[in-house]
Design a protein around this motif. Sequence first.
Motif, short mmCIF file in Angstrom:
data_model
loop_
_atom_site.label_atom_id
_atom_site.label_comp_id
_atom_site.label_asym_id
_atom_site.label_seq_id
_atom_site.Cartn_x
_atom_site.Cartn_y
_atom_site.Cartn_z
N CYS A 6 0.87 -1.18 0.00
CA CYS A 6 0.00 0.00 0.00
C CYS A 6 0.91 1.23 0.00
O CYS A 6 1.51 1.58 1.02
N THR A 7 1.03 1.89 -1.14
CA THR A 7 2.00 2.97 -1.30
C THR A 7 1.56 4.29 -0.67
O THR A 7 2.38 5.14 -0.36
N LYS A 8 0.24 4.46 -0.50
CA LYS A 8 -0.32 5.64 0.17
C LYS A 8 -1.79 5.34 0.41
O LYS A 8 -2.32 4.33 -0.04
N TYR A 9 -2.47 6.21 1.13
CA TYR A 9 -3.90 6.04 1.34
C TYR A 9 -4.64 6.42 0.07
O TYR A 9 -4.30 7.40 -0.61
N VAL A 14 -3.75 2.20 -5.32
CA VAL A 14 -2.52 2.49 -4.57
C VAL A 14 -1.78 1.21 -4.18
O VAL A 14 -0.65 1.26 -3.69
N ARG A 47 -6.86 0.92 3.96
CA ARG A 47 -6.26 1.35 2.69
C ARG A 47 -6.78 2.71 2.25
O ARG A 47 -6.02 3.59 1.83
N ARG A 60 -4.42 8.53 12.09
CA ARG A 60 -3.27 8.89 11.23
C ARG A 60 -1.98 8.75 12.02
O ARG A 60 -0.98 8.23 11.51
N ARG A 66 1.11 9.77 6.13
CA ARG A 66 0.91 9.83 4.68
C ARG A 66 0.56 8.49 4.06
O ARG A 66 -0.09 8.42 3.02
N LYS A 67 1.02 7.43 4.69
CA LYS A 67 0.75 6.06 4.21
C LYS A 67 0.87 5.13 5.40
O LYS A 67 1.46 5.49 6.44
N PRO A 68 0.34 3.93 5.30
CA PRO A 68 0.44 3.01 6.43
C PRO A 68 1.88 2.64 6.75
O PRO A 68 2.68 2.37 5.85
N ASN A 71 2.97 -1.29 5.60
CA ASN A 71 2.47 -1.03 4.25
C ASN A 71 2.04 -2.27 3.48
O ASN A 71 1.57 -2.18 2.35
#
Length: 323
Positions: A6-9, A14, A47, A60, A66-68, A71
């Motif tokens: 998962c590269t970002k939300y 993504v 996600r 958050r 910004r992303k998990p 990931n």
Amino acid sequence: MKAMVCTKYGPPEVLELQQLDKPVPKAAEILIKVHASTVTAGDCEIRSFKFPVLLRLPLRLFFGVRKPRANVLGQEFSGEVEAVGTGQTLFKKGDRVYGATGLKLGAYADYLCLPGSYAIARMPEGLSFEEAATIPTGGMNALFFLRKARIQAGQKVLVIGAGGSIGTVAVQLAKNSGAEVTAIDSEEKLDMLVSIGADNVIDYRKEDFTANGETYDVIFDVAGKSPFAKTVNCLKPKGIYLMGNPSLAQMFRRLLPTKKGDRKIIAGAAGYKAEDLRYLNKLLADGKIKPVVDQIFPLEQLRQAHHYVESGAKKGNVVISNK
């Protein structure tokens, strides 16, 4: 190893297939060759980061700004133990296991390392990896809530949002307790719900369960979308309302005075335990519950699987296969 990262939300796009280093088990951990995992509504929520406004900032900070941070998503799995860390005595190489990853996530990959003390159990005989992967999250959540209701034979139980991973197990557990079970979901899922034991089914698009005059000993709202006051009024005088996925508004309403009398309103979050998974093992082995598999996608098609789950059409469980 292959993993969907998962590269970002954001939307399912993504999620990207990447090559990552194969993990090495630390002390008290086991290395699992993952054969199957699932896509749950919870995976999609993490996600997309579609959480209530008041929870977004703390979540958050917890999951990642910004992303998990973790990931590689995925909350449940089945597979084989490939190696064990020092001091780990619960499992051995070659064991066929299944379980929940907890907040470590990580099931959307070829390999996964977890502490042996996590909610992990040996798979029952005769169960495929695809079937076993569907049980941990839905099974342990359903078990957590229905145990609080202490359902008795002859009672009437209503399961709202019965067609998903939690609801399908809840229907079967309630039926095993001797209850008369009514299941609510969309029309496309009703035949499946009858096949796993529901005595009565309601298409929520065509019938308002709060207006038909029926009352229940236990109402389990898996989806968290039923109208609070009207739902409470559908309980018998000493009935129990189980709030499986309550909104913030519902949680607030739960604390306010109502005309509920001796009725109980229960919310909470399941703590995943290996002993609960072993309990479900026995029910599976005895044929008292059965997995409900809708579709199976290869790991490389995880994006499509997430889209399908978010459509609301899944019947039971969507499985990801690493074969």
